[in-house]
Design a protein around this motif. Structure first.
Motif, PDB file in Angstrom:
ATOM      1  N   LEU A  31      59.877  50.356  39.862  1.00 33.34           N
ATOM      2  CA  LEU A  31      59.530  50.814  38.512  1.00 33.34           C
ATOM      3  C   LEU A  31      58.481  49.932  37.841  1.00 33.34           C
ATOM      4  CD1 LEU A  31      63.108  51.679  37.189  1.00 33.34           C
ATOM      5  CD2 LEU A  31      61.474  53.171  38.363  1.00 33.34           C
ATOM      6  N   VAL A  32      58.003  48.904  38.547  1.00 32.78           N
ATOM      7  CA  VAL A  32      57.016  47.995  37.958  1.00 32.78           C
ATOM      8  C   VAL A  32      55.736  48.715  37.527  1.00 32.78           C
ATOM      9  CG1 VAL A  32      55.463  46.063  38.493  1.00 32.78           C
ATOM     10  CG2 VAL A  32      57.900  45.904  39.028  1.00 32.78           C
ATOM     11  N   PRO A  33      55.150  49.607  38.344  1.00 37.08           N
ATOM     12  CA  PRO A  33      53.937  50.301  37.886  1.00 37.08           C
ATOM     13  C   PRO A  33      54.131  51.070  36.581  1.00 37.08           C
ATOM     14  CG  PRO A  33      54.177  50.553  40.247  1.00 37.08           C
ATOM     15  CD  PRO A  33      55.449  49.928  39.763  1.00 37.08           C
ATOM     16  N   GLN A  34      55.273  51.739  36.449  1.00 40.08           N
ATOM     17  CA  GLN A  34      55.535  52.449  35.196  1.00 40.08           C
ATOM     18  C   GLN A  34      55.637  51.477  34.031  1.00 40.08           C
ATOM     19  OE1 GLN A  34      56.865  53.025  38.118  1.00 40.08           O
ATOM     20  NE2 GLN A  34      57.607  55.122  38.390  1.00 40.08           N
ATOM     21  N   GLY A  35      56.299  50.335  34.272  1.00 44.00           N
ATOM     22  CA  GLY A  35      56.398  49.328  33.227  1.00 44.00           C
ATOM     23  C   GLY A  35      55.043  48.766  32.838  1.00 44.00           C
ATOM     24  N   LEU A  36      54.165  48.581  33.823  1.00 42.73           N
ATOM     25  CA  LEU A  36      52.828  48.069  33.527  1.00 42.73           C
ATOM     26  C   LEU A  36      52.021  49.076  32.717  1.00 42.73           C
ATOM     27  CD1 LEU A  36      51.864  46.318  36.893  1.00 42.73           C
ATOM     28  CD2 LEU A  36      52.443  45.246  34.711  1.00 42.73           C
ATOM     29  N   CYS A  37      52.206  50.345  32.991  1.00 39.01           N
ATOM     30  CA  CYS A  37      51.502  51.372  32.199  1.00 39.01           C
ATOM     31  C   CYS A  37      51.948  51.325  30.743  1.00 39.01           C
ATOM     32  CB  CYS A  37      51.755  52.755  32.790  1.00 39.01           C
ATOM     33  SG  CYS A  37      50.858  53.072  34.327  1.00 39.01           S
ATOM     34  N   VAL A  38      53.246  51.130  30.516  1.00 41.02           N
ATOM     35  CA  VAL A  38      53.751  50.989  29.150  1.00 41.02           C
ATOM     36  C   VAL A  38      53.162  49.741  28.494  1.00 41.02           C
ATOM     37  CG1 VAL A  38      55.820  50.613  27.756  1.00 41.02           C
ATOM     38  CG2 VAL A  38      55.888  52.230  29.661  1.00 41.02           C
ATOM     39  N   GLY A  85      55.358  63.812  49.871  1.00 44.64           N
ATOM     40  CA  GLY A  85      53.988  63.330  49.727  1.00 44.64           C
ATOM     41  C   GLY A  85      53.567  62.442  50.878  1.00 44.64           C
ATOM     42  N   TYR A  86      52.274  62.195  50.930  1.00 46.56           N
ATOM     43  CA  TYR A  86      51.714  61.355  51.981  1.00 46.56           C
ATOM     44  C   TYR A  86      51.959  59.875  51.674  1.00 46.56           C
ATOM     45  CZ  TYR A  86      49.335  65.686  53.250  1.00 46.56           C
ATOM     46  OH  TYR A  86      49.057  66.984  53.599  1.00 46.56           O
ATOM     47  N   GLY A  87      51.884  59.058  52.727  1.00 44.93           N
ATOM     48  CA  GLY A  87      52.226  57.653  52.559  1.00 44.93           C
ATOM     49  C   GLY A  87      51.088  56.670  52.726  1.00 44.93           C
ATOM     50  N   MET A  88      49.910  57.116  53.162  1.00 48.47           N
ATOM     51  CA  MET A  88      48.809  56.197  53.427  1.00 48.47           C
ATOM     52  C   MET A  88      47.672  56.418  52.427  1.00 48.47           C
ATOM     53  SD  MET A  88      47.238  53.865  55.208  1.00 48.47           S
ATOM     54  CE  MET A  88      47.882  53.628  56.860  1.00 48.47           C
ATOM     55  N   PRO A  89      47.330  55.394  51.646  1.00 49.86           N
ATOM     56  CA  PRO A  89      47.966  54.076  51.530  1.00 49.86           C
ATOM     57  C   PRO A  89      49.063  54.090  50.466  1.00 49.86           C
ATOM     58  CG  PRO A  89      45.920  54.091  50.287  1.00 49.86           C
ATOM     59  CD  PRO A  89      46.053  55.456  50.909  1.00 49.86           C
ATOM     60  N   SER A  90      49.848  53.017  50.420  1.00 51.58           N
ATOM     61  CA  SER A  90      50.922  52.912  49.436  1.00 51.58           C
ATOM     62  C   SER A  90      50.340  52.793  48.030  1.00 51.58           C
ATOM     63  CB  SER A  90      51.792  51.691  49.744  1.00 51.58           C
ATOM     64  OG  SER A  90      52.652  51.402  48.657  1.00 51.58           O
ATOM     65  N   SER A  91      50.713  53.714  47.151  1.00 47.31           N
ATOM     66  CA  SER A  91      50.193  53.676  45.778  1.00 47.31           C
ATOM     67  C   SER A  91      50.788  52.499  45.005  1.00 47.31           C
ATOM     68  CB  SER A  91      50.493  54.994  45.059  1.00 47.31           C
ATOM     69  OG  SER A  91      51.889  55.251  45.044  1.00 47.31           O
ATOM     70  N   HIS A  92      52.059  52.174  45.257  1.00 46.35           N
ATOM     71  CA  HIS A  92      52.673  51.039  44.580  1.00 46.35           C
ATOM     72  C   HIS A  92      51.955  49.736  44.952  1.00 46.35           C
ATOM     73  CE1 HIS A  92      55.992  53.662  43.441  1.00 46.35           C
ATOM     74  NE2 HIS A  92      56.534  52.663  42.754  1.00 46.35           N
ATOM     75  N   ALA A  93      51.710  49.550  46.247  1.00 45.27           N
ATOM     76  CA  ALA A  93      51.039  48.333  46.701  1.00 45.27           C
ATOM     77  C   ALA A  93      49.632  48.250  46.131  1.00 45.27           C
ATOM     78  CB  ALA A  93      51.006  48.293  48.225  1.00 45.27           C
ATOM     79  N   GLN A  94      48.931  49.363  46.123  1.00 40.19           N
ATOM     80  CA  GLN A  94      47.560  49.371  45.607  1.00 40.19           C
ATOM     81  C   GLN A  94      47.553  49.104  44.104  1.00 40.19           C
ATOM     82  OE1 GLN A  94      45.166  52.554  47.133  1.00 40.19           O
ATOM     83  NE2 GLN A  94      43.717  52.494  45.433  1.00 40.19           N
ATOM     84  N   VAL A  96      49.867  47.464  42.096  1.00 42.32           N
ATOM     85  CA  VAL A  96      50.217  46.095  41.699  1.00 42.32           C
ATOM     86  C   VAL A  96      49.214  45.082  42.226  1.00 42.32           C
ATOM     87  CG1 VAL A  96      52.669  46.587  41.456  1.00 42.32           C
ATOM     88  CG2 VAL A  96      51.791  45.848  43.673  1.00 42.32           C
ATOM     89  N   THR A  97      48.586  45.356  43.366  1.00 43.18           N
ATOM     90  CA  THR A  97      47.563  44.444  43.874  1.00 43.18           C
ATOM     91  C   THR A  97      46.339  44.453  42.970  1.00 43.18           C
ATOM     92  OG1 THR A  97      48.305  44.770  46.158  1.00 43.18           O
ATOM     93  CG2 THR A  97      46.098  43.874  45.838  1.00 43.18           C
ATOM     94  N   PHE A  98      45.931  45.631  42.539  1.00 43.61           N
ATOM     95  CA  PHE A  98      44.802  45.699  41.605  1.00 43.61           C
ATOM     96  C   PHE A  98      45.125  44.943  40.326  1.00 43.61           C
ATOM     97  CE2 PHE A  98      42.717  47.456  37.904  1.00 43.61           C
ATOM     98  CZ  PHE A  98      41.391  47.487  38.283  1.00 43.61           C
ATOM     99  N   PHE A  99      46.317  45.156  39.798  1.00 43.24           N
ATOM    100  CA  PHE A  99      46.692  44.485  38.547  1.00 43.24           C
ATOM    101  C   PHE A  99      46.705  42.972  38.710  1.00 43.24           C
ATOM    102  CE2 PHE A  99      49.968  42.452  35.982  1.00 43.24           C
ATOM    103  CZ  PHE A  99      49.526  42.766  34.703  1.00 43.24           C
ATOM    104  N   SER A 100      47.365  42.483  39.748  1.00 41.08           N
ATOM    105  CA  SER A 100      47.490  41.034  39.916  1.00 41.08           C
ATOM    106  C   SER A 100      46.142  40.388  40.207  1.00 41.08           C
ATOM    107  CB  SER A 100      48.484  40.720  41.043  1.00 41.08           C
ATOM    108  OG  SER A 100      48.044  41.252  42.280  1.00 41.08           O
ATOM    109  N   MET A 101      45.297  41.029  41.002  1.00 42.77           N
ATOM    110  CA  MET A 101      43.983  40.479  41.295  1.00 42.77           C
ATOM    111  C   MET A 101      43.082  40.516  40.065  1.00 42.77           C
ATOM    112  SD  MET A 101      43.913  39.317  44.365  1.00 42.77           S
ATOM    113  CE  MET A 101      42.156  39.086  44.494  1.00 42.77           C
TER     114      MET A 101
END
Length: 246
Positions: A31-38, A85-94, A96-101
């Motif tokens: 749920l971290v991506p949803q929390g980051l959007c908030v 849905g499709y799995g490549m690439p992982s949307s969660h990984a993409q 949070v990586t964008f946010f942290s970087m």
């Protein structure tokens, strides 16, 4: 009469093993991506900072790229996964990586705190001086490291919950890194070329009260000098009134 079959809102619907504490933690990490959007929406509304708005715009562009890549590659999720849905690439990984970087690039390369820029702190000498608590480079580096570790935890949770294969998560992380680097360079160009200043002079930006202070304003002392000045003024008026009364 029986109603139609109910559907699940997949935005927050996460499968996990209730007998596994790690699986439970991973479900919350999902749920971290949803929390980051908030958090994005809250910060944009409360601070009106153009830097946060730019970062959110890059985050949305990163998500759009993920949407396109998934439908172009069309790689299925792990067979034991119950989701769709499709799995490549992982949307969660993409995500949070964008946010942290992006946060790391901002803290280490763009953010230049200047606590001495406020002249209001010397307006009144009554009371203790405001301490200089500008966040040091080491503190900002530690915060960046914490963001990267948190992103790694979210990415790993997608593998643990069998939502993605390791390859899908790694590709998602790489896509997030690419998007973060590109967006940082692009927004750096916008700043150097004067496009940010031009946009802030537009009528809509003035009506929205957009500003560009966070780049130079210390994250710890933001608003502190203003509060201390107001407090010293209040104490001075109270002491003056007390002296007159005596």
């Amino acid at each position: 009469m029986e109603g139609p079959p109910l559907a699940s809102l997949s935005l927050t619907h996460v499968h996990y093993n209730p007998d596994d504490p790690i699986s439970y933690i991973c479900a919350w990490l999902a749920l971290v991506p949803q929390g980051l959007c908030v958090a994005y929406a809250t910060l944009i509304w409360s601070t009106r900072e153009v830097e946060i708005l730019l970062m959110f715009a890059g985050q949305l562009a990163c998500e759009a790229l993920n949407w396109g890549l998934k439908r172009y590659i069309k790689e299925e999720r792990p067979s034991q996964m119950n989701g769709k849905g499709y799995g490549m690439p992982s949307s969660h990984a993409q995500f949070v990586t964008f946010f942290s970087m992006s946060l790391t690039f901002f803290l280490l390369f763009r953010h230049v705190p200047n606590p001495g820029s406020s002249s209001s702190s010397s307006s009144f000498s009554h009371g203790p001086a405001s301490p200089s608590s500008a966040s040091s480079f080491a503190e900002r580096a530690l915060l960046s490291l914490l963001a990267l570790v948190s992103a790694a935890a979210v990415a790993a949770s997608r593998i643990y919950l069998n939502y993605h294969t390791p390859k899908q998560v790694i590709v998602g992380c790489l896509a997030g890194v690419f998007c973060a680097i590109f967006w940082f360079l692009f927004t750096s160009y916008l700043r150097q070329a004067g496009w940010i200043d031009w946009a802030l002079d537009l009528q809509w930006a003035k009506m929205a009260r957009m500003r560009d202070l966070i780049v130079n304003e210390d994250l710890v002392d933001a608003g502190w000098d203003k509060w201390q000045t107001k407090r010293r003024r209040k104490l001075k008026l109270r002491d003056d009134w007390t002296g007159k009364s005596l």
